[in-house]
Design a protein around this motif. Sequence first.
Motif, PDB file in Angstrom:
ATOM      1  N   ARG A   1     -88.602  77.931  28.171  1.00 23.64           N
ATOM      2  CA  ARG A   1     -87.170  77.706  29.028  1.00 23.64           C
ATOM      3  C   ARG A   1     -86.755  76.104  29.292  1.00 23.64           C
ATOM      4  NH1 ARG A   1     -88.991  82.396  33.406  1.00 23.64           N
ATOM      5  NH2 ARG A   1     -90.852  81.572  33.022  1.00 23.64           N
ATOM      6  N   ASP A   2     -87.424  75.234  28.297  1.00 28.32           N
ATOM      7  CA  ASP A   2     -87.013  73.967  28.680  1.00 28.32           C
ATOM      8  C   ASP A   2     -86.074  73.601  27.465  1.00 28.32           C
ATOM      9  OD1 ASP A   2     -87.095  71.074  28.663  1.00 28.32           O
ATOM     10  OD2 ASP A   2     -88.700  71.373  30.178  1.00 28.32           O
ATOM     11  N   PRO A   3     -85.127  72.983  27.751  1.00 24.36           N
ATOM     12  CA  PRO A   3     -84.198  72.306  26.544  1.00 24.36           C
ATOM     13  C   PRO A   3     -84.944  71.385  25.552  1.00 24.36           C
ATOM     14  CG  PRO A   3     -82.935  72.244  28.488  1.00 24.36           C
ATOM     15  CD  PRO A   3     -84.418  72.681  28.962  1.00 24.36           C
ATOM     16  N   ASP A   4     -85.961  70.591  26.143  1.00 25.07           N
ATOM     17  CA  ASP A   4     -86.765  69.525  25.475  1.00 25.07           C
ATOM     18  C   ASP A   4     -87.341  70.225  24.169  1.00 25.07           C
ATOM     19  OD1 ASP A   4     -85.895  67.594  27.083  1.00 25.07           O
ATOM     20  OD2 ASP A   4     -87.840  67.431  28.118  1.00 25.07           O
TER      21      ASP A   4
ATOM     22  N   THR B   1     -91.804  78.776  46.507  1.00 25.65           N
ATOM     23  CA  THR B   1     -90.881  77.678  46.851  1.00 25.65           C
ATOM     24  C   THR B   1     -91.484  76.376  46.214  1.00 25.65           C
ATOM     25  OG1 THR B   1     -91.930  77.491  48.942  1.00 25.65           O
ATOM     26  CG2 THR B   1     -89.689  78.823  49.013  1.00 25.65           C
ATOM     27  N   ARG B   2     -90.504  75.573  46.008  1.00 25.59           N
ATOM     28  CA  ARG B   2     -90.870  74.311  45.279  1.00 25.59           C
ATOM     29  C   ARG B   2     -90.829  73.223  46.032  1.00 25.59           C
ATOM     30  NH1 ARG B   2     -88.949  71.959  39.410  1.00 25.59           N
ATOM     31  NH2 ARG B   2     -89.911  69.883  39.631  1.00 25.59           N
TER      32      ARG B   2
ATOM     33  N   SER C   1     -92.917  78.393  35.173  1.00 29.84           N
ATOM     34  CA  SER C   1     -91.221  77.993  35.139  1.00 29.84           C
ATOM     35  C   SER C   1     -90.958  76.784  34.655  1.00 29.84           C
ATOM     36  CB  SER C   1     -90.858  78.067  36.801  1.00 29.84           C
ATOM     37  OG  SER C   1     -91.807  77.547  37.418  1.00 29.84           O
ATOM     38  N   PRO C   2     -90.033  76.641  34.182  1.00 31.11           N
ATOM     39  CA  PRO C   2     -89.731  75.181  33.457  1.00 31.11           C
ATOM     40  C   PRO C   2     -89.536  74.031  34.553  1.00 31.11           C
ATOM     41  CG  PRO C   2     -87.662  76.521  33.348  1.00 31.11           C
ATOM     42  CD  PRO C   2     -89.040  77.417  33.962  1.00 31.11           C
ATOM     43  N   ALA C   3     -89.747  72.817  33.958  1.00 33.74           N
ATOM     44  CA  ALA C   3     -89.421  71.685  34.885  1.00 33.74           C
ATOM     45  C   ALA C   3     -88.383  71.533  35.925  1.00 33.74           C
ATOM     46  CB  ALA C   3     -89.578  70.277  34.217  1.00 33.74           C
ATOM     47  N   TRP C   4     -87.212  72.045  35.490  1.00 35.44           N
ATOM     48  CA  TRP C   4     -85.970  72.359  36.049  1.00 35.44           C
ATOM     49  C   TRP C   4     -85.880  73.361  37.116  1.00 35.44           C
ATOM     50  CZ3 TRP C   4     -83.500  76.838  35.581  1.00 35.44           C
ATOM     51  CH2 TRP C   4     -83.432  77.474  34.401  1.00 35.44           C
TER      52      TRP C   4
ATOM     53  N   PHE D   1     -93.036  67.603  37.443  1.00 33.87           N
ATOM     54  CA  PHE D   1     -94.153  67.717  36.576  1.00 33.87           C
ATOM     55  C   PHE D   1     -93.496  68.102  35.137  1.00 33.87           C
ATOM     56  CE2 PHE D   1     -92.313  72.007  37.883  1.00 33.87           C
ATOM     57  CZ  PHE D   1     -92.435  72.678  36.699  1.00 33.87           C
ATOM     58  N   ARG D   2     -94.146  67.966  34.076  1.00 30.22           N
ATOM     59  CA  ARG D   2     -93.488  68.231  33.015  1.00 30.22           C
ATOM     60  C   ARG D   2     -93.773  69.874  32.625  1.00 30.22           C
ATOM     61  NH1 ARG D   2     -96.636  63.585  31.742  1.00 30.22           N
ATOM     62  NH2 ARG D   2     -95.487  61.716  30.794  1.00 30.22           N
TER      63      ARG D   2
END
Length: 275
Positions: A146-149, A44-45, A76-79, A51-52
């Motif tokens: 997995r990050d759009p950036d 769980t987060r 996992s990505p930041a989102w 985080f970046r």
Amino acid sequence: MNTTSALNTVGARPLQFPIPANVYAETVVSVKHYTDRLFSFRITRPQSLRFRSGEFVMIGLPNAEKPVFRAYSVASPAWDDELEFFSIKVPDGPLTSELQKIQVGDTVIMRQKSTGTLVVDALTPAKRLFMISTGTGIAPFASLLRDPDTYEKFEQVVLTHTCRDNAELTYGQELVAGLESDPLIGEMTGGRVTLYNSTTREESARMGRITALIGSGKFYTDLGIDKLNPETDRIMICGSMHMLKDVKELAESLGFEEGSLHHPASFVVERAFVG
């Protein structure tokens, strides 16, 4: 391959020691064992964690009065609303000897600060991004892919993953195979991500260390691409210390400059790494 994924805390083991102050205590959501040396798990987060993508955190287990913490890149990505990690199993490791035994419902503790050098903001914009990894060093790249950036800053991404055996490449293969069906970034990744695997022990379609493959020119021939060029390319490096040293030296010999958040440049290296 052994996977447990349903969150059922009925069989969760009771805490042996109290949770230390100023750390997060999170619940294991899933565990997947790839080989007798590698496994991944999700927890769980914490709602307050920021985080970046590409950064790492310090994680441990509540199994001692002064628990051992080790740096783990968040895969996992930041989102994502959960945190994923990819870990090696070390039989006598102060943390991994116990971490590899975790089950769904167990508690993992985590310090509250994230940090790290493998973030896109530490690189200046360019056409191609090369992610060079060995073993569990692929973890921060699983986050970044997995990050759009990542796709807003680079047109093409090449992920290299070198392991001892074929089975150890599975995590990266599944990661890349799932990108185009990802509901958030699937439309952005089509035709833009290339996976380049090699093994160093078990016989496979491509054998050798990544520095040898690049140095011989086979890397470029296999991919049908131009040679690494600091004018058009950026490099991220994560894995064994030997590989870090060799790829860093290779990058610098080609005119690449190491960057940071304070001084973005053309390559970055993550030195705080488990496995």
